[in-house]
Design a protein around this motif. Sequence first.
Motif, PDB file in Angstrom:
ATOM      1  N   VAL A 135      29.899  -7.080  34.937  1.00 24.80           N
ATOM      2  CA  VAL A 135      30.931  -7.977  34.421  1.00 24.80           C
ATOM      3  C   VAL A 135      30.923  -7.952  32.895  1.00 24.80           C
ATOM      4  N   LEU A 136      29.734  -8.017  32.311  1.00 23.42           N
ATOM      5  CA  LEU A 136      29.621  -7.976  30.854  1.00 23.42           C
ATOM      6  C   LEU A 136      30.110  -6.645  30.300  1.00 23.42           C
ATOM      7  N   THR A 137      29.664  -5.536  30.892  1.00 30.56           N
ATOM      8  CA  THR A 137      30.049  -4.220  30.387  1.00 30.56           C
ATOM      9  C   THR A 137      31.550  -3.996  30.500  1.00 30.56           C
ATOM     10  N   VAL A 229      23.092   3.688  31.481  1.00 25.78           N
ATOM     11  CA  VAL A 229      23.553   4.065  32.824  1.00 25.78           C
ATOM     12  C   VAL A 229      24.584   3.076  33.354  1.00 25.78           C
ATOM     13  N   VAL A 230      24.391   1.795  33.134  1.00 25.50           N
ATOM     14  CA  VAL A 230      25.370   0.796  33.596  1.00 25.50           C
ATOM     15  C   VAL A 230      26.751   1.048  32.990  1.00 25.50           C
ATOM     16  N   PRO A 231      26.871   1.332  31.681  1.00 27.23           N
ATOM     17  CA  PRO A 231      28.200   1.685  31.162  1.00 27.23           C
ATOM     18  C   PRO A 231      28.788   2.938  31.807  1.00 27.23           C
ATOM     19  N   LEU A 232      27.956   3.939  32.115  1.00 27.12           N
ATOM     20  CA  LEU A 232      28.465   5.132  32.803  1.00 27.12           C
ATOM     21  C   LEU A 232      28.950   4.785  34.202  1.00 27.12           C
ATOM     22  N   MET A 233      28.235   3.904  34.885  1.00 24.69           N
ATOM     23  CA  MET A 233      28.666   3.468  36.210  1.00 24.69           C
ATOM     24  C   MET A 233      29.962   2.670  36.122  1.00 24.69           C
ATOM     25  N   THR A 234      30.098   1.883  35.069  1.00 22.56           N
ATOM     26  CA  THR A 234      31.277   1.033  34.919  1.00 22.56           C
ATOM     27  C   THR A 234      32.513   1.836  34.531  1.00 22.56           C
ATOM     28  N   ALA A 235      32.354   2.721  33.560  1.00 22.95           N
ATOM     29  CA  ALA A 235      33.510   3.449  33.026  1.00 22.95           C
ATOM     30  C   ALA A 235      33.875   4.676  33.848  1.00 22.95           C
ATOM     31  N   GLY A 243      24.322   8.818  37.217  1.00 21.28           N
ATOM     32  CA  GLY A 243      24.354   8.385  35.822  1.00 21.28           C
ATOM     33  C   GLY A 243      23.087   8.786  35.091  1.00 21.28           C
ATOM     34  N   TRP A 244      21.931   8.624  35.747  1.00 19.33           N
ATOM     35  CA  TRP A 244      20.672   9.026  35.129  1.00 19.33           C
ATOM     36  C   TRP A 244      20.600  10.546  34.971  1.00 19.33           C
ATOM     37  N   SER A 245      21.196  11.281  35.904  1.00 20.78           N
ATOM     38  CA  SER A 245      21.203  12.732  35.790  1.00 20.78           C
ATOM     39  C   SER A 245      21.973  13.171  34.536  1.00 20.78           C
ATOM     40  N   ARG A 246      23.125  12.565  34.305  1.00 19.46           N
ATOM     41  CA  ARG A 246      23.897  12.879  33.106  1.00 19.46           C
ATOM     42  C   ARG A 246      23.151  12.456  31.844  1.00 19.46           C
ATOM     43  N   LEU A 247      22.566  11.259  31.888  1.00 19.98           N
ATOM     44  CA  LEU A 247      21.844  10.760  30.724  1.00 19.98           C
ATOM     45  C   LEU A 247      20.638  11.635  30.425  1.00 19.98           C
ATOM     46  N   TRP A 248      19.903  12.060  31.461  1.00 20.40           N
ATOM     47  CA  TRP A 248      18.709  12.875  31.255  1.00 20.40           C
ATOM     48  C   TRP A 248      19.073  14.213  30.620  1.00 20.40           C
ATOM     49  N   PRO A 354      31.714   5.410  26.862  1.00 17.59           N
ATOM     50  CA  PRO A 354      32.327   4.394  27.724  1.00 17.59           C
ATOM     51  C   PRO A 354      33.386   3.557  27.015  1.00 17.59           C
ATOM     52  N   ILE A 355      33.450   3.627  25.673  1.00 17.08           N
ATOM     53  CA  ILE A 355      34.380   2.769  24.933  1.00 17.08           C
ATOM     54  C   ILE A 355      35.172   3.589  23.908  1.00 17.08           C
ATOM     55  N   PRO A 356      35.872   4.626  24.318  1.00 17.38           N
ATOM     56  CA  PRO A 356      36.617   5.421  23.326  1.00 17.38           C
ATOM     57  C   PRO A 356      37.702   4.628  22.623  1.00 17.38           C
ATOM     58  N   GLU A 357      38.384   3.728  23.338  1.00 17.49           N
ATOM     59  CA  GLU A 357      39.450   2.943  22.719  1.00 17.49           C
ATOM     60  C   GLU A 357      38.893   1.957  21.698  1.00 17.49           C
ATOM     61  N   VAL A 358      37.780   1.316  22.034  1.00 16.11           N
ATOM     62  CA  VAL A 358      37.156   0.387  21.096  1.00 16.11           C
ATOM     63  C   VAL A 358      36.706   1.142  19.851  1.00 16.11           C
TER      64      VAL A 358
END
Length: 365
Positions: A135-137, A229-235, A243-248, A354-358
């Motif tokens: 919700v926060l992300t 990872v949470v932002p990757l899951m959200t966006a 998500g961890w695979s991409r981050l790693w 996760p925040i290209p527009e921002v």
Amino acid sequence: MALHAVDDIDDAIDATKSFLFPFEKGTWLRMAFVVFFIGGGGVGLNNVQSFSNFGDFGGNGGPSGPGSEFQLAAPLETVMSVPGNLALQVSEPGVPSGAPDELLAGAGLLVLAVIGLFILLVLAYGILSNFMEFVLTQALIDREIHVRRYFSDHVGNGIRLFLFRLVLGVIWLGVALVIGAAVFFLALGGEAANVGTSSALALSGLFIAVFAVLAISYGIVFGFTTVFVVPLMTADDDGVLSGWSRLWGSMKGHPKQYLAYLFFSIVLQIGVGIVSAILGIIAFIVVLIPFGLVAFALYLALQNSVGVVLAGVVGLLGLLVLLVIGALIQVPLTTFLRYYAMLVLGDIDADMDPIPEVRSAIRAE
């Protein structure tokens, strides 16, 4: 090579201001509600009570005072017969002999019920925190907050995050137990008699080193899961493992950038913690004075059980106000730290932004 962890601090401040200002009461209150559930609602104040003198009633004639010595002023047979006489008197008509036992049993059930309710609330809080992360992300990505909508949109993600954190905790606990068992059998011969002060001192360095490694590694995995990872899951609708695979993969390609983020994020969290503690102390004092005076005035005015109840109600209201203020204090601080992590992530790897527009909006300004 520029360090994004340094360059993005100012951008995180700008992103925080653009989201939270101009001030809107609804946005701040909803954000405070969400932040409270992800651990940002406290004000860092702990009330510690010592019960070491629980048996000391403070009077000279009390059980622990100098007047506690006594001598029998009657024959022993007479003293021993007192409990029987008391039992006969209590058993007279109109006085229920089982009342004390019933009261004790009722009090015990009440204590158990309160403990059970507290445990359930803690469990519910811990489970809900996983959903509130999304919700926060999502609110930071959209720059608007809709608690019920975002919550329902990310029920699956919240469950996956909860299970991942649970498994993570079990794995780290299992590793700690295995290491402890290895030390017990290899260094102490598997004999409980060998466990003592001398062996604890001899192995203290090993214990500290193992605890530090486990705590740091757990903290990094847990923290990176939350802020990256949470932002990757959200966006991008990734799962926890994908998500961890991409981050790693990104971490292996840019280790310097992630180490820089790790260092500066710790520094920033220390600074945020100091600011939070100072504001929390100020809030505690500001709330304590009016609510404390009202509660004390009610007690003095009534001086009976009703006064005690009313004073307690005022105290609970003061605690509620303090929790709300504490959560409001955490809103800009938590928002800044989360924007900072997402800005660093997007600058390191644009494919995971996760925040290209921002990012475009604040840098265009």
